[in-house]
Design an enzyme around this catalytic site. Structure first.
Site, PDB file in Angstrom:
ATOM      1  N   PRO A 105       0.819  -1.230   0.000  1.00  0.00           N
ATOM      2  CA  PRO A 105       0.000   0.000   0.000  1.00  0.00           C
ATOM      3  C   PRO A 105       0.848   1.273   0.000  1.00  0.00           C
ATOM      4  O   PRO A 105       0.440   2.276  -0.570  1.00  0.00           O
ATOM      5  CB  PRO A 105      -0.809  -0.135   1.299  1.00  0.00           C
ATOM      6  N   CYS A 106       2.012   1.215   0.630  1.00  0.00           N
ATOM      7  CA  CYS A 106       2.900   2.387   0.640  1.00  0.00           C
ATOM      8  C   CYS A 106       3.281   2.767  -0.785  1.00  0.00           C
ATOM      9  O   CYS A 106       3.296   3.947  -1.157  1.00  0.00           O
ATOM     10  CB  CYS A 106       4.172   2.095   1.436  1.00  0.00           C
TER      11      CYS A 106
END
Length: 218
Positions: A105-106
């Protein structure tokens, strides 16, 4: 006539390739978003003990711990060894983002940050990416930064800054983002991946709020 037909054929093939590339790119982005949403919150190595199971450890609770507080100051180094302090951006809105090389997700939101950094540059916005897995090594961190296309400062963490923002045990979730206004106050704090629209809404808050002079903490 034959030449015209050949040109027409090339044009048709070219258009078809462009349409296919556009569809393929859209499909890949949707798959990445779907995967990121499924991993909405990535847990940094689990903590032992009953306390880790309590509601106080939920992402929602995590995202409310620093809101309204003055952002803890720090001085860290970039991948090329340059020292960067939060106080360098006194009087400017700053997004402090904790991320890691293994955090899917980063990597989804980092290109969005880069896009917003350019979009709100005239309002003084800066984004600081704090790599929360220094053990991965500078090369691995630099590779991810390059792959995601970010040009904002990537800082190496020191083990202390995670505690300053995440509590005595450090960060429980990644990504974690802290939206700091011009006064050095954390206006919003988020745990996990939000939507692009949500991120921009938070950025608009720190761009619009706060006086032009900073007060403490930075």
């Amino acid at each position: 006539m034959k030449r015209s037909g050949l040109v027409f054929g090339v044009m048709v093939v070219g258009i078809a390739l462009l349409l296919w590339a556009g569809w393929h790119n859209l499909r890949e982005r949707r798959l990445a978003m779907q995967q990121a949403q499924e991993n909405h919150v990535v847990l940094v190595p689990e903590k032992a003990g009953p306390a880790a199971q309590t509601d106080s450890q939920s992402p929602e609770a995590e995202a409310m711990q620093m809101r309204g507080k003055v952002a803890p100051g720090f001085t860290l180094v970039t991948l090329d060894g340059k020292k960067v302090s939060l106080s360098d951006y006194k009087g400017r809105p700053v997004l402090v983002n904790f991320w890691a090389t293994w955090c899917g997700p980063c990597k989804v939101e980092m290109p969005w940050f880069e896009e917003f950094r350019k979009q709100y540059a005239a309002q003084g916005l800066e984004i600081l990416g704090l790599a929360d897995d220094v053990d991965a090594g500078k090369d691995a961190i630099a590779k991810v930064a390059q792959k995601t296309g970010v040009t904002y400062p990537i800082l190496l963490t020191d083990g202390k800054i995670q505690k300053a923002y995440g509590g005595p045990d450090g960060m429980d979730y990644l990504p974690m983002s802290f939206y700091v206004d011009k006064n050095g106050v954390i206006v919003e704090e988020t745990a996990g991946l939000g939507s692009k629209d949500e991120i921009e809404a938070h950025i608009k808050k720190i761009v619009a709020s706060g006086a032009t002079t900073a007060a403490g903490g930075q």
